[in-house]
Design a protein around this motif. Structure first.
Motif, short mmCIF file in Angstrom:
data_model
loop_
_atom_site.label_atom_id
_atom_site.label_comp_id
_atom_site.label_asym_id
_atom_site.label_seq_id
_atom_site.Cartn_x
_atom_site.Cartn_y
_atom_site.Cartn_z
N LEU A 16 -9.72 10.72 34.68
CA LEU A 16 -9.70 9.27 34.80
C LEU A 16 -9.81 8.82 36.24
CD1 LEU A 16 -6.82 8.36 32.33
CD2 LEU A 16 -9.22 7.72 32.06
N THR A 17 -10.53 7.71 36.44
CA THR A 17 -10.49 6.96 37.69
C THR A 17 -10.15 5.52 37.34
OG1 THR A 17 -12.79 6.19 37.69
CG2 THR A 17 -12.39 8.41 38.53
N VAL A 18 -9.82 4.71 38.33
CA VAL A 18 -9.47 3.32 38.04
C VAL A 18 -10.68 2.54 37.53
CG1 VAL A 18 -7.51 3.22 39.60
CG2 VAL A 18 -9.79 2.70 40.47
N SER A 19 -11.88 3.07 37.71
CA SER A 19 -13.07 2.40 37.18
C SER A 19 -13.24 2.62 35.69
CB SER A 19 -14.33 2.91 37.90
OG SER A 19 -14.27 2.61 39.28
N ASP A 20 -12.50 3.58 35.13
CA ASP A 20 -12.62 3.90 33.70
C ASP A 20 -11.63 3.13 32.84
OD1 ASP A 20 -14.54 5.95 34.25
OD2 ASP A 20 -12.89 7.27 34.84
N VAL A 21 -10.65 2.48 33.47
CA VAL A 21 -9.57 1.86 32.73
C VAL A 21 -9.49 0.38 33.06
CG1 VAL A 21 -8.22 3.99 32.58
CG2 VAL A 21 -7.91 2.47 34.54
N GLY A 22 -8.71 -0.34 32.25
CA GLY A 22 -8.58 -1.77 32.47
C GLY A 22 -9.89 -2.49 32.23
N PRO A 23 -9.96 -3.77 32.54
CA PRO A 23 -11.19 -4.54 32.31
C PRO A 23 -12.42 -3.94 32.99
CG PRO A 23 -9.35 -6.01 32.75
CD PRO A 23 -8.85 -4.62 33.01
N ALA A 24 -12.22 -3.29 34.15
CA ALA A 24 -13.35 -2.69 34.86
C ALA A 24 -14.06 -1.65 34.00
CB ALA A 24 -12.88 -2.05 36.16
N VAL A 71 -6.74 -10.93 15.27
CA VAL A 71 -7.21 -11.79 16.36
C VAL A 71 -7.50 -10.93 17.58
CG1 VAL A 71 -6.59 -13.68 17.92
CG2 VAL A 71 -5.95 -13.79 15.50
N VAL A 72 -8.68 -11.10 18.16
CA VAL A 72 -9.09 -10.37 19.36
C VAL A 72 -9.21 -11.37 20.51
CG1 VAL A 72 -10.81 -8.87 20.42
CG2 VAL A 72 -10.34 -8.69 17.95
N LEU A 73 -8.44 -11.16 21.56
CA LEU A 73 -8.49 -11.99 22.76
C LEU A 73 -9.14 -11.17 23.86
CD1 LEU A 73 -7.65 -14.63 24.25
CD2 LEU A 73 -5.50 -13.46 24.83
N GLN A 74 -10.22 -11.70 24.46
CA GLN A 74 -10.98 -10.93 25.45
C GLN A 74 -11.25 -11.77 26.69
OE1 GLN A 74 -13.98 -8.16 24.10
NE2 GLN A 74 -15.47 -8.92 25.59
N GLY A 75 -11.14 -11.11 27.86
CA GLY A 75 -11.49 -11.76 29.13
C GLY A 75 -10.49 -12.80 29.60
N ALA A 76 -9.24 -12.68 29.18
CA ALA A 76 -8.22 -13.67 29.54
C ALA A 76 -7.26 -13.11 30.58
CB ALA A 76 -7.43 -14.09 28.31
N ASN A 77 -6.83 -13.96 31.49
CA ASN A 77 -5.69 -13.68 32.35
C ASN A 77 -4.51 -14.43 31.74
OD1 ASN A 77 -4.04 -12.90 34.53
ND2 ASN A 77 -4.50 -14.81 35.60
N GLY A 93 -9.90 -6.17 27.49
CA GLY A 93 -10.41 -6.64 28.77
C GLY A 93 -9.62 -7.81 29.32
N CYS A 94 -8.31 -7.79 29.12
CA CYS A 94 -7.44 -8.88 29.56
C CYS A 94 -6.49 -8.41 30.66
CB CYS A 94 -6.62 -9.41 28.39
SG CYS A 94 -7.57 -10.29 27.13
N LYS A 95 -5.81 -9.38 31.27
CA LYS A 95 -4.66 -9.12 32.13
C LYS A 95 -3.46 -9.82 31.50
CE LYS A 95 -7.23 -8.83 36.50
NZ LYS A 95 -7.34 -9.36 37.89
N ALA A 112 -3.63 -3.00 22.93
CA ALA A 112 -4.20 -3.37 24.22
C ALA A 112 -5.28 -2.35 24.54
CB ALA A 112 -3.14 -3.41 25.31
N LEU A 113 -6.51 -2.82 24.71
CA LEU A 113 -7.65 -1.96 24.99
C LEU A 113 -8.29 -2.41 26.30
CD1 LEU A 113 -9.28 -2.17 21.42
CD2 LEU A 113 -7.59 -0.50 22.21
N TYR A 114 -8.49 -1.48 27.21
CA TYR A 114 -9.15 -1.78 28.48
C TYR A 114 -8.53 -3.02 29.14
CZ TYR A 114 -12.76 1.64 27.32
OH TYR A 114 -13.42 2.80 27.02
N SER A 115 -7.23 -3.08 29.18
CA SER A 115 -6.54 -4.22 29.77
C SER A 115 -5.67 -3.78 30.94
CB SER A 115 -5.69 -4.94 28.72
OG SER A 115 -6.52 -5.58 27.77
N GLN A 116 -5.43 -4.70 31.86
CA GLN A 116 -4.51 -4.46 32.98
C GLN A 116 -3.19 -5.12 32.63
OE1 GLN A 116 -5.96 -5.13 37.01
NE2 GLN A 116 -3.95 -5.93 37.62
N LEU A 117 -2.13 -4.32 32.60
CA LEU A 117 -0.89 -4.80 32.04
C LEU A 117 0.26 -4.74 33.03
CD1 LEU A 117 -1.20 -3.05 28.57
CD2 LEU A 117 -1.70 -5.44 29.11
N GLY A 118 1.10 -5.77 32.97
CA GLY A 118 2.35 -5.75 33.71
C GLY A 118 3.46 -5.11 32.92
N SER A 119 3.41 -5.29 31.58
CA SER A 119 4.37 -4.62 30.70
C SER A 119 3.76 -4.50 29.32
CB SER A 119 5.69 -5.39 30.63
OG SER A 119 5.53 -6.66 30.01
N PHE A 120 4.22 -3.50 28.59
CA PHE A 120 3.80 -3.26 27.21
C PHE A 120 4.99 -2.63 26.51
CE2 PHE A 120 2.08 -1.04 23.63
CZ PHE A 120 0.91 -1.68 23.26
#
Length: 314
Positions: A16-24, A71-77, A93-95, A112-120
């Motif tokens: 893994l690299t940071v380019s493979d995870v989260g919205p990126a 419900v799918v939420l995408q591209g949201a902060n 793809g959310c934060k 949570a898929l390909y998201s940047q998370l503060g907590s889960f």
């Protein structure tokens, strides 16, 4: 095999690299601010066109299948915590931050898929809660972890979990479980400590024995496979496996630990928690194999459940 959805297939957390995870990881770089709140099966009013509801037949997203009505939420902060009390929600793809708080038996869950998370976090049976399923895949935790994952049927895969030191009185972990749980899959993740040691760091994968849930205090049907543990200078424990409780059908294979220059004796490192009551990985469907140092003076040597290092496997 690693699940698809990104540019590459991940077979081990060390890839893994940071380019493979989260919205990126799915090419999302711009976000619309929306509020969180309590989710009960339908999109919150402020989510607008960022949210969609799956129709007849459901849909497979990033290798996971979700049913009609999800419900799918995408591209949201998402600027405040989402508490999921019923229904199915997917963040893609959310934060943001999310708590799965479904009462036992209501059939809902979240991913949570390909998201940047503060907590889960996922509440458990000890509190009368039990999501039907909890999924965290290809997510990016830049400064925190999954501190309270107390439910059954949990999948945390191919995620980058980097835990910063806590403040006074804190106790920080990468993935923390309570005990009394089953059907847990923690595979192909990278887990690391950020920053300097300040005594708040506990376990990157911390499977504690804190009490029973519905009369069961142990662990059953657990996979800890192909993870990359980067402990770092003076950090906390890498893997805290279950201690002093019934443990069955737990498979710990293919994991790697990065050596640190402040380690001395290979039998006394913070790679694996050493304590009384460790599970017997030769009975009860348990397996411990091919867990090794990734580099350093003992590269490719085996790490065993008692935290010893050797040229032969457990």
């Amino acid at each position: 095999m690693g699940r698809g959805g990104g540019a590459i297939t991940i077979l081990h957390g060390s890839q893994l690299t940071v380019s493979d995870v989260g919205p990126a990881g799915i090419g999302i770089s711009s976000f619309t601010n929306v509020s969180g709140g309590t989710f009960t099966g339908t999109a919150l009013s402020g989510w607008g066109s960022l949210a969609r509801t799956l129709g007849t037949g459901g849909e497979t997203i990033d290798g996971f299948t979700f049913s009609q009505g999800t419900v799918v939420l995408q591209g949201a902060n998402v600027t405040s915590l989402i508490t999921v009390n019923s229904g199915w929600l997917v963040l893609r793809g959310c934060k943001g931050s999310i708590l799965l708080n479904h009462p036992t038996g209501n059939g809902g869950g979240a991913a949570a898929l390909y998201s940047q998370l503060g907590s889960f976090n996922a509440a458990g049976a000890k509190d009368g809660r039990q999501p039907a399923k909890t999924i965290c895949h290809r997510c990016y935790f830049p400064n925190s972890g999954l501190e309270n994952v107390y439910s059954n049927n949990v999948t945390i895969t191919e995620s980058w979990i980097a835990v910063a030191p806590g403040g006074s009185g804190d106790h920080v972990d990468g993935i923390q479980t309570w005990g009394g749980q089953s059907s847990l899959n923690f595979s192909r993740n990278r887990l690391q400590w950020n920053g300097s040691w300040n005594s708040t760091q506990s376990g990157l994968l911390a499977m504690y024995s804190d009490g029973s849930q519905n009369g069961f205090a142990g662990y059953n049907q657990v996979a800890v496979q192909d993870n990359d543990f980067v402990i770092g200078l003076g950090g906390g424990i890498g893997l805290h496996a279950p201690m002093g409780v019934a443990t069955t059908n737990m498979v710990v294979t293919g994991n790697r630990w990065t050596w640190s220059p402040d380690f001395d004796d290979p039998d006394y490192t913070p790679a694996i928690y050493r304590g009384s009551g460790a599970a017997n990985y030769k009975t009860g469907g348990n397996v411990w194999s091919n867990n090794r140092w990734a580099d350093g003076p003992y590269a490719n040597q085996f790490l065993r459940p008692d935290n010893s290092t050797g040229t032969t496997d457990y």
